[in-house]
Write a protein that holds these residues in place. Structure first.
Motif, PDB file in Angstrom:
ATOM      1  N   VAL A   1       1.100  -1.334  -0.117  1.00 27.86           N
ATOM      2  CA  VAL A   1      -0.154   0.037   0.446  1.00 27.86           C
ATOM      3  C   VAL A   1       1.071   1.284   0.552  1.00 27.86           C
ATOM      4  N   ALA A   2       1.600   0.891   0.741  1.00 28.74           N
ATOM      5  CA  ALA A   2       2.880   2.012   1.120  1.00 28.74           C
ATOM      6  C   ALA A   2       3.429   2.661  -0.143  1.00 28.74           C
ATOM      7  N   GLU A   3       4.064   1.345  -1.425  1.00 31.86           N
ATOM      8  CA  GLU A   3       4.478   1.301  -3.129  1.00 31.86           C
ATOM      9  C   GLU A   3       3.020   2.661  -3.696  1.00 31.86           C
ATOM     10  N   ALA A   4       2.065   1.927  -3.565  1.00 31.50           N
ATOM     11  CA  ALA A   4       0.590   2.435  -4.382  1.00 31.50           C
ATOM     12  C   ALA A   4       0.861   4.161  -3.785  1.00 31.50           C
TER      13      ALA A   4
ATOM     14  N   PHE B   1       4.048  -4.312  -4.739  1.00 33.96           N
ATOM     15  CA  PHE B   1       2.753  -3.580  -5.703  1.00 33.96           C
ATOM     16  C   PHE B   1       3.685  -3.860  -6.691  1.00 33.96           C
ATOM     17  N   GLU B   2       3.535  -4.112  -7.883  1.00 34.03           N
ATOM     18  CA  GLU B   2       3.938  -4.182  -9.374  1.00 34.03           C
ATOM     19  C   GLU B   2       2.755  -4.747 -10.305  1.00 34.03           C
ATOM     20  N   CYS B   3       3.403  -3.268 -11.433  1.00 38.50           N
ATOM     21  CA  CYS B   3       2.940  -3.145 -12.079  1.00 38.50           C
ATOM     22  C   CYS B   3       3.019  -3.859 -13.963  1.00 38.50           C
ATOM     23  N   SER B   4       2.593  -4.347 -14.802  1.00 34.64           N
ATOM     24  CA  SER B   4       2.873  -5.346 -15.665  1.00 34.64           C
ATOM     25  C   SER B   4       2.364  -3.983 -16.707  1.00 34.64           C
ATOM     26  N   CYS B   5       2.746  -2.888 -16.669  1.00 33.99           N
ATOM     27  CA  CYS B   5       3.092  -1.767 -17.949  1.00 33.99           C
ATOM     28  C   CYS B   5       4.213  -2.200 -18.920  1.00 33.99           C
TER      29      CYS B   5
END
Length: 293
Positions: free
Chosen positions: A26-29, A235-239
């Protein structure tokens, strides 16, 4: 402490249980979207619950959760997969209210109560499973509980919480999800209900250093639990720039040439992680050559 989630069975396999510490996720978001405290709590609760729900999936399966309650925070969108990777954003990150009567962040006022929680499950088939329920409180824990009971017919209890520091950073986040299986005894149900009523706020337990294992012990009794799995969450984004490049190609030759003529370059931004990708005139010209129409 690194974030992680545990899956367990309890009471001779008649209860399925999950617990998660999600503070860093949540902190990363929060860092990426610069959310204010109440928006952070809303987004963090949604991320935490969605991550637990997705952990019951397999392989490359994933879920997308959308919450629209008519409140000032706007839509909350969460993507979570079976491997503990989650990403999220809120339409309006700069939303904050005074604490509510219980001394907690007033998530319901930010989210609103006039709307829906919807879940789309992508399990690798042509048709995706979609479930939707009206919001019952806007506090989100109760709303995810209602979704599981109503849309998936699984008697459940979801507890999620987020604490925010005075400087807007995340102090603590975590949650639990308890699900009754068909053969759960009445005395087991009453025992769990009493424990849930008496347990301190989940974010307070995380702040005090409780691990997911200890949270489940508080809820179900250590002697009743069998841990099945432990998995990291983050937190991990696939973009990626390539994905956005494919999106630009999909606009068609005329639209890409218009970009080149009007701006000479382009910049795209990922809603989920706020990453920026720049495309020069040369790169746009190359993409235009790859378009089919």
């Amino acid at each position: 402490m690194n974030d992680y989630l545990i899956k367990a069975l309890a009471f001779d396999g008649n209860v399925r249980a999950y617990a998660i510490s999600s503070t860093e996720m949540v902190a990363e978001a929060q860092r990426r979207h610069t959310t204010w405290p109440t928006a952070s709590a809303a987004m963090g609760r949604a991320m935490t619950a969605s991550t637990m729900m997705a952990s019951s999936l397999k392989g490359q399966e994933k879920i997308t959760v959308k919450i629209e309650g008519g409140g000032p925070v706007g839509a909350i969108i969460v993507d979570a997969d079976a491997e503990g990777h989650t990403r999220a954003y809120v339409s309006n990150p700069h939303v904050h209210f005074d604490l509510n009567e219980q001394g907690k962040l007033d998530v319901a006022s930010a989210v609103g109560r006039d709307g829906f929680l919807s879940v789309v499950k992508d399990i690798g088939m042509r048709d995706k499973f979609t479930g939707q329920v009206p919001l019952v409180s806007g506090e989100l824990g109760e709303d995810f509980t209602y979704y599981l009971v109503t849309s998936e017919q699984v008697p459940s209890s979801v507890g999620v919480g987020v604490l925010v520091n005075p400087d807007n950073t995340i102090l603590a986040a975590g949650g639990f999800m308890i699900q009754l299986l068909p053969d759960a005894a009445e005395e087991t149900i009453k025992f769990i209900e009493k424990r849930i009523q008496n347990i301190p706020p989940i974010s307070k337990l995380i702040e005090q250093g409780y691990s997911p294992e200890e949270i489940l012990a508080e809820l179900l009794g250590e002697e009743n639990i069998k841990i099945l799995d432990k998995m990291p969450v983050s937190f991990e984004c696939s973009c990626s720039k390539d994905r956005f490049a494919n999106g630009i190609i999909g606009l068609g030759k005329e639209e890409v040439h218009k970009m080149i003529e009007e701006d000479g370059e382009a910049e795209t931004v990922c809603h989920f992680c706020n990453a920026h990708y720049h495309f020069s005139k040369k790169e746009l010209t190359e993409l235009a050559s790859q378009t089919k129409v």
